[in-house]
Motif scaffolding. Structure first.
Motif, PDB file in Angstrom:
ATOM      1  N   ARG A  78       0.834  -1.217   0.000  1.00  0.00           N
ATOM      2  CA  ARG A  78       0.000   0.000   0.000  1.00  0.00           C
ATOM      3  C   ARG A  78       0.865   1.263   0.000  1.00  0.00           C
ATOM      4  O   ARG A  78       0.572   2.237  -0.689  1.00  0.00           O
ATOM      5  N   LEU A  79       1.959   1.237   0.786  1.00  0.00           N
ATOM      6  CA  LEU A  79       2.849   2.402   0.808  1.00  0.00           C
ATOM      7  C   LEU A  79       3.487   2.620  -0.563  1.00  0.00           C
ATOM      8  O   LEU A  79       3.606   3.757  -1.034  1.00  0.00           O
ATOM      9  N   LEU A  80       3.875   1.515  -1.205  1.00  0.00           N
ATOM     10  CA  LEU A  80       4.487   1.654  -2.537  1.00  0.00           C
ATOM     11  C   LEU A  80       3.465   2.179  -3.544  1.00  0.00           C
ATOM     12  O   LEU A  80       3.791   2.961  -4.434  1.00  0.00           O
ATOM     13  N   LYS A  81       2.207   1.749  -3.354  1.00  0.00           N
ATOM     14  CA  LYS A  81       1.137   2.244  -4.232  1.00  0.00           C
ATOM     15  C   LYS A  81       0.942   3.754  -4.010  1.00  0.00           C
ATOM     16  O   LYS A  81       0.798   4.525  -4.961  1.00  0.00           O
ATOM     17  N   ALA A  82       0.957   4.164  -2.727  1.00  0.00           N
ATOM     18  CA  ALA A  82       0.805   5.597  -2.410  1.00  0.00           C
ATOM     19  C   ALA A  82       1.922   6.395  -3.095  1.00  0.00           C
ATOM     20  O   ALA A  82       1.688   7.472  -3.655  1.00  0.00           O
ATOM     21  N   ALA A  83       3.147   5.838  -3.081  1.00  0.00           N
ATOM     22  CA  ALA A  83       4.277   6.531  -3.713  1.00  0.00           C
ATOM     23  C   ALA A  83       4.071   6.607  -5.232  1.00  0.00           C
ATOM     24  O   ALA A  83       4.359   7.646  -5.852  1.00  0.00           O
ATOM     25  N   ASP A  84       3.542   5.533  -5.821  1.00  0.00           N
ATOM     26  CA  ASP A  84       3.245   5.538  -7.271  1.00  0.00           C
ATOM     27  C   ASP A  84       2.244   6.635  -7.612  1.00  0.00           C
ATOM     28  O   ASP A  84       2.413   7.377  -8.576  1.00  0.00           O
ATOM     29  N   ILE A  85       1.194   6.698  -6.773  1.00  0.00           N
ATOM     30  CA  ILE A  85       0.153   7.710  -7.021  1.00  0.00           C
ATOM     31  C   ILE A  85       0.765   9.108  -6.921  1.00  0.00           C
ATOM     32  O   ILE A  85       0.524   9.982  -7.759  1.00  0.00           O
ATOM     33  N   ALA A  86       1.620   9.294  -5.874  1.00  0.00           N
ATOM     34  CA  ALA A  86       2.257  10.607  -5.687  1.00  0.00           C
ATOM     35  C   ALA A  86       3.125  10.954  -6.901  1.00  0.00           C
ATOM     36  O   ALA A  86       3.137  12.102  -7.356  1.00  0.00           O
ATOM     37  N   ALA A  87       3.827   9.938  -7.431  1.00  0.00           N
ATOM     38  CA  ALA A  87       4.719  10.174  -8.575  1.00  0.00           C
ATOM     39  C   ALA A  87       3.932  10.639  -9.789  1.00  0.00           C
ATOM     40  O   ALA A  87       4.451  11.360 -10.642  1.00  0.00           O
ATOM     41  N   GLU A  88       2.670  10.177  -9.860  1.00  0.00           N
ATOM     42  CA  GLU A  88       1.847  10.596 -11.007  1.00  0.00           C
ATOM     43  C   GLU A  88       0.983  11.808 -10.656  1.00  0.00           C
ATOM     44  O   GLU A  88      -0.062  12.041 -11.282  1.00  0.00           O
ATOM     45  N   SER A  89       1.390  12.525  -9.610  1.00  0.00           N
ATOM     46  CA  SER A  89       0.688  13.717  -9.128  1.00  0.00           C
ATOM     47  C   SER A  89      -0.752  13.436  -8.724  1.00  0.00           C
ATOM     48  O   SER A  89      -1.603  14.325  -8.769  1.00  0.00           O
ATOM     49  N   GLY A  90      -0.998  12.209  -8.335  1.00  0.00           N
ATOM     50  CA  GLY A  90      -2.362  11.854  -7.925  1.00  0.00           C
ATOM     51  C   GLY A  90      -2.574  12.111  -6.442  1.00  0.00           C
ATOM     52  O   GLY A  90      -1.691  12.596  -5.734  1.00  0.00           O
ATOM     53  N   ASP A  91      -3.773  11.759  -5.963  1.00  0.00           N
ATOM     54  CA  ASP A  91      -4.117  11.977  -4.556  1.00  0.00           C
ATOM     55  C   ASP A  91      -3.772  10.714  -3.764  1.00  0.00           C
ATOM     56  O   ASP A  91      -4.542   9.759  -3.728  1.00  0.00           O
ATOM     57  N   PHE A  92      -2.608  10.758  -3.117  1.00  0.00           N
ATOM     58  CA  PHE A  92      -2.122   9.582  -2.387  1.00  0.00           C
ATOM     59  C   PHE A  92      -2.743   9.463  -0.997  1.00  0.00           C
ATOM     60  O   PHE A  92      -2.654   8.432  -0.341  1.00  0.00           O
ATOM     61  N   GLN A  93      -3.376  10.577  -0.521  1.00  0.00           N
ATOM     62  CA  GLN A  93      -3.853  10.608   0.862  1.00  0.00           C
ATOM     63  C   GLN A  93      -4.848   9.471   1.144  1.00  0.00           C
ATOM     64  O   GLN A  93      -4.860   8.896   2.232  1.00  0.00           O
ATOM     65  N   TYR A  94      -5.655   9.129   0.126  1.00  0.00           N
ATOM     66  CA  TYR A  94      -6.660   8.077   0.314  1.00  0.00           C
ATOM     67  C   TYR A  94      -5.975   6.782   0.761  1.00  0.00           C
ATOM     68  O   TYR A  94      -6.410   6.109   1.703  1.00  0.00           O
ATOM     69  N   MET A  95      -4.854   6.451   0.087  1.00  0.00           N
ATOM     70  CA  MET A  95      -4.135   5.220   0.411  1.00  0.00           C
ATOM     71  C   MET A  95      -3.559   5.276   1.831  1.00  0.00           C
ATOM     72  O   MET A  95      -3.609   4.311   2.582  1.00  0.00           O
ATOM     73  N   ARG A 126       1.288   9.775  13.935  1.00  0.00           N
ATOM     74  CA  ARG A 126       2.475  10.601  13.672  1.00  0.00           C
ATOM     75  C   ARG A 126       3.268  10.038  12.483  1.00  0.00           C
ATOM     76  O   ARG A 126       3.698  10.772  11.600  1.00  0.00           O
ATOM     77  N   GLU A 127       3.422   8.702  12.436  1.00  0.00           N
ATOM     78  CA  GLU A 127       4.175   8.093  11.334  1.00  0.00           C
ATOM     79  C   GLU A 127       3.468   8.291   9.992  1.00  0.00           C
ATOM     80  O   GLU A 127       4.097   8.550   8.973  1.00  0.00           O
ATOM     81  N   ILE A 128       2.131   8.176  10.004  1.00  0.00           N
ATOM     82  CA  ILE A 128       1.377   8.360   8.756  1.00  0.00           C
ATOM     83  C   ILE A 128       1.498   9.813   8.292  1.00  0.00           C
ATOM     84  O   ILE A 128       1.668  10.091   7.097  1.00  0.00           O
ATOM     85  N   ALA A 132       2.898  11.324   4.723  1.00  0.00           N
ATOM     86  CA  ALA A 132       2.205  12.322   3.898  1.00  0.00           C
ATOM     87  C   ALA A 132       3.132  13.494   3.574  1.00  0.00           C
ATOM     88  O   ALA A 132       3.191  13.949   2.426  1.00  0.00           O
ATOM     89  N   GLU A 133       3.878  13.911   4.605  1.00  0.00           N
ATOM     90  CA  GLU A 133       4.822  15.027   4.402  1.00  0.00           C
ATOM     91  C   GLU A 133       5.861  14.672   3.346  1.00  0.00           C
ATOM     92  O   GLU A 133       6.149  15.443   2.432  1.00  0.00           O
ATOM     93  N   ARG A 147      15.881   6.912  -2.308  1.00  0.00           N
ATOM     94  CA  ARG A 147      15.987   7.205  -0.867  1.00  0.00           C
ATOM     95  C   ARG A 147      14.629   7.589  -0.273  1.00  0.00           C
ATOM     96  O   ARG A 147      14.251   7.113   0.804  1.00  0.00           O
ATOM     97  N   SER A 148      13.877   8.431  -1.001  1.00  0.00           N
ATOM     98  CA  SER A 148      12.554   8.831  -0.484  1.00  0.00           C
ATOM     99  C   SER A 148      11.618   7.627  -0.450  1.00  0.00           C
ATOM    100  O   SER A 148      10.847   7.449   0.498  1.00  0.00           O
ATOM    101  N   LEU A 149      11.710   6.793  -1.495  1.00  0.00           N
ATOM    102  CA  LEU A 149      10.837   5.616  -1.540  1.00  0.00           C
ATOM    103  C   LEU A 149      11.137   4.706  -0.350  1.00  0.00           C
ATOM    104  O   LEU A 149      10.240   4.168   0.301  1.00  0.00           O
ATOM    105  N   ASP A 150      12.446   4.555  -0.048  1.00  0.00           N
ATOM    106  CA  ASP A 150      12.848   3.759   1.109  1.00  0.00           C
ATOM    107  C   ASP A 150      12.244   4.323   2.392  1.00  0.00           C
ATOM    108  O   ASP A 150      11.744   3.589   3.235  1.00  0.00           O
ATOM    109  N   SER A 151      12.318   5.661   2.533  1.00  0.00           N
ATOM    110  CA  SER A 151      11.799   6.282   3.757  1.00  0.00           C
ATOM    111  C   SER A 151      10.303   6.040   3.894  1.00  0.00           C
ATOM    112  O   SER A 151       9.796   5.788   4.990  1.00  0.00           O
ATOM    113  N   VAL A 152       9.593   6.113   2.765  1.00  0.00           N
ATOM    114  CA  VAL A 152       8.144   5.862   2.815  1.00  0.00           C
ATOM    115  C   VAL A 152       7.905   4.398   3.194  1.00  0.00           C
ATOM    116  O   VAL A 152       7.086   4.078   4.064  1.00  0.00           O
TER     117      VAL A 152
END
Ligand SMILES: Nc1ncnc2c1ncn2[C@@H]1O[C@H](COP(=O)(O)OP(=O)(O)O)[C@@H](O)[C@H]1O
Ligand SMILES: N[C@@H](CC(=O)OP(=O)(O)O)C(=O)O
Length: 536
Positions: A78-95, A126-128, A132-133, A147-152
């Motif tokens: 799910r986190l990797l999916k959120a990162a994919d959505i973010a990469a495509e400028s989508g709304d990752f918050q739902y994930m 706090r972690e979630i 998001a940040e 590196r950012s993907l790893d952190s997520v």
């Protein structure tokens, strides 16, 4: 957790040379729990496993990100999916909301003490918020680096370990959460890649936090262990928490590394596909790596090297059957730390010391496995013979598209390769094929499976490959490609996916049950040798 100041290259080396001694006489046991085990059986883990073992041993726990049912629906995915959505400028918050909701509900349902529960929920949120940040920052920059993907991705292990530590405290154990995501300093010199010095440095860093605790405290360590060049996902891949647990085990000089799963250990075949599969009491590290690579994902292949070098046995055990003896992964020809002979010989041969007995156990092959979603690519060179650089060109192209070849066979003008292609890799495959077509005629066959017979002893049994192919022929199963690895512990064939179960079951019946497909006199010769050894 405070971030340690960066160390100079010189001090890394002196750390590497330190020796660690566990003060408790019983020694350490490192227990690794996978995502689905944490998701489905956290109470079993706390009450029937960690509590029980910590009565006799010092226990260190390493957990993966939580999955409520399957790994593909788990937190890491799910986190990797959120990162994919973010990469495509989508709304990752739902994930992220889905992940938060899942963890908060889980905390409220399972952690009874209100103070512990409220702290866990606050830590989770706090972690979630941090995820998001991070993703928002990536969207602003317009790029998600490795590196950012790893952190997520690290947030999955953080959430899971915060929960497990809270549950342990809720159930009367003394446990502390330990975040390992900062153990690799930003300036660590990776010139030599993942070499022995890096692993030694890492195992010391990972374990020092466990060793610093009082004897009655159980460390719960995040299986995510820091940023490496190119990212943990590229460098180690999914399943990296096994490697983390292995390095912790080396660092604390554990008596045993336990990898807890939802299966009693390693079987002669996937028990879901072959109901007559038998539990193996021991396998060698090479066999375990080969089985994992070719479809039986029992343990991450990187896990074994450092642990085995440190002479620490690995035991695969079942979270819902903790009393079972599991399967030991250990070389059949060396003793473990402080002992001359290999550990835990099978009962029948307990009095024998010869490695011959341990390794033979009357079996020709150890296990059969299947790797699905295989595509076979055939390339016919447009030159008369394979020109200089032809293979190099093929592999460079595949590498450019991050495609990995599982099996290959070549002739003068022809190359056949079998690759596992997931749905996500279809576009990469399409682009790679476009490039490969410049070199010759390319055709592909889809919906294939690699069937692999694995066993260290196969080399000693003449005719085993012939027997395997005869079984396939007798069952009218067409073979597309054949390969026997140079190390001779694996014989593989590519077949049509629809024949997978039939192939597994028929090869298992013939070569892993009863007389193992050999004449009785071969069996009795082994029996006689075993008998004679008993009296030596
Ligand atoms: N040879 C094998 N021995 C044991 N399990 C196997 C084998 N081949 C495939 N498997 C499958 O691997 C899975 C591993 O256990 P599981 O607990 O689901 O893994 P994870 O730790 O990744 O959650 C089991 O579902 C089992 O059916
Ligand atoms: N959470 C990571 C790391 C891992 O090791 O997972 P598991 O132990 O559940 O295979 C993943 O999904 O890949």
């Amino acid at each position: 957790m405070s971030v340690s100041p960066p160390l100079s290259a010189k001090s890394y080396n002196s750390i590497v040379d330190l020796r660690f001694t566990a003060s408790k006489p019983q020694g350490w046991v490192v227990q690794k729990f996978g995502g689905t085990s944490v998701g489905k059986f956290p109470e079993n883990i706390v009450d029937d496993i960690v509590s029980v073992f910590s009565k006799t041993n010092r226990v260190a726990v390493v957990c993966s990100a939580r999955s409520s049912q399957t790994k593909s629906e788990g937190t890491t995915s799910r986190l990797l999916k959120a990162a994919d959505i973010a990469a495509e400028s989508g709304d990752f918050q739902y994930m992220l909301d889905v992940i938060e909701d899942d963890h908060v509900k889980n905390a409220e349902a399972r952690v009874k003490n209100k103070t512990i529960q409220q702290k866990l929920v606050a830590d989770t949120k706090r972690e979630i918020a941090h995820a998001a940040e991070l993703l928002r920052a990536c969207q602003v920059i317009g790029e998600i680096s490795a590196r950012s993907l790893d952190s997520v991705m690290s947030i999955g292990e953080k959430l899971s370990c915060l929960f497990m530590a809270a549950l342990m405290n809720d159930h009367g154990l003394k446990a502390v959460y330990i975040d390992l995501s900062d153990v690799i300093p930003l300036d660590y010199d990776f010139t030599n890649g993942f070499d022995d010095n890096f692993y030694k440095f890492l195992s010391q860093q990972l374990s020092s936090r466990a060793l610093a605790l009082s004897e009655d405290t159980v460390p719960v360590l995040t299986g995510y262990f820091g940023t490496v060049p190119g990212g943990l996902l590229n460098g180690v891949g999914r399943g990296y928490t096994d490697l983390c647990a292995a390095l912790v085990a080396v660092g604390v000089q554990a008596d045993e590394l336990q990898v807890w799963k939802e299966v009693d250990g390693i079987f002669t075949a996937d028990p879901r596909k072959v109901p007559t599969a038998r539990l193996l009491d021991s396998v060698t590290p090479e066999e375990a790596a080969e089985l994992t690579y070719y479809g039986s994902e029992v343990i991450h292949p990187f896990t074994m090297e450092q642990v085995i070098k440190a002479k620490i046995p690995i035991r695969i055990k079942n979270v819902v059957n903790p009393k079972g003896s599991g399967t030991i992964i250990f070389p059949d020809n060396v003793g473990r730390r402080g002992e001359e002979t290999p550990p835990h010989p099978p009962e029948a041969y307990e009095t024998l010391s010869s490695s011959f007995v341990l390794s033979h156990k009357k079996r020709s092959a150890t296990a059969i496995t299947a790797k699905q979603d295989i595509v076979v690519i055939n390339i016919h060179s447009n030159k008369k013979t394979l020109s200089h650089g032809f293979l190099a060109h093929i592999f460079t192209t595949l590498d450019n598209f991050k495609l990995v070849v599982d099996l290959i066979s070549t002739s003068e003008v022809h190359v056949s390769m079998a690759l596992q292609i997931s749905q996500d890799q279809e576009l990469q495959l399409k682009n790679a094929l476009k490039d490969l077509r410049r070199m010759g005629t390319v055709d592909i066959t889809r919906n294939m499976t690699i069937i692999s017979l694995v066993g260290k002893q196969m080399v000693n049994f003449i005719g085993i490959a012939g027997n395997m192919f005869k079984v396939l022929a007798d069952n009218r199963i067409n073979i597309e490609m054949i390969s026997q690895g140079a190390n001779e512990i694996n014989i593989s064939a590519v077949i049509n996916e629809k024949d997978t179960i039939r192939a597994l079951q028929s090869i298992h019946a013939k070569l892993l049950e009863g007389t193992f497909g050999f004449d009785d006199h071969v069996e009795s010769a082994v029996d006689l040798r075993l008998e004679s050894l008993k009296f030596q």
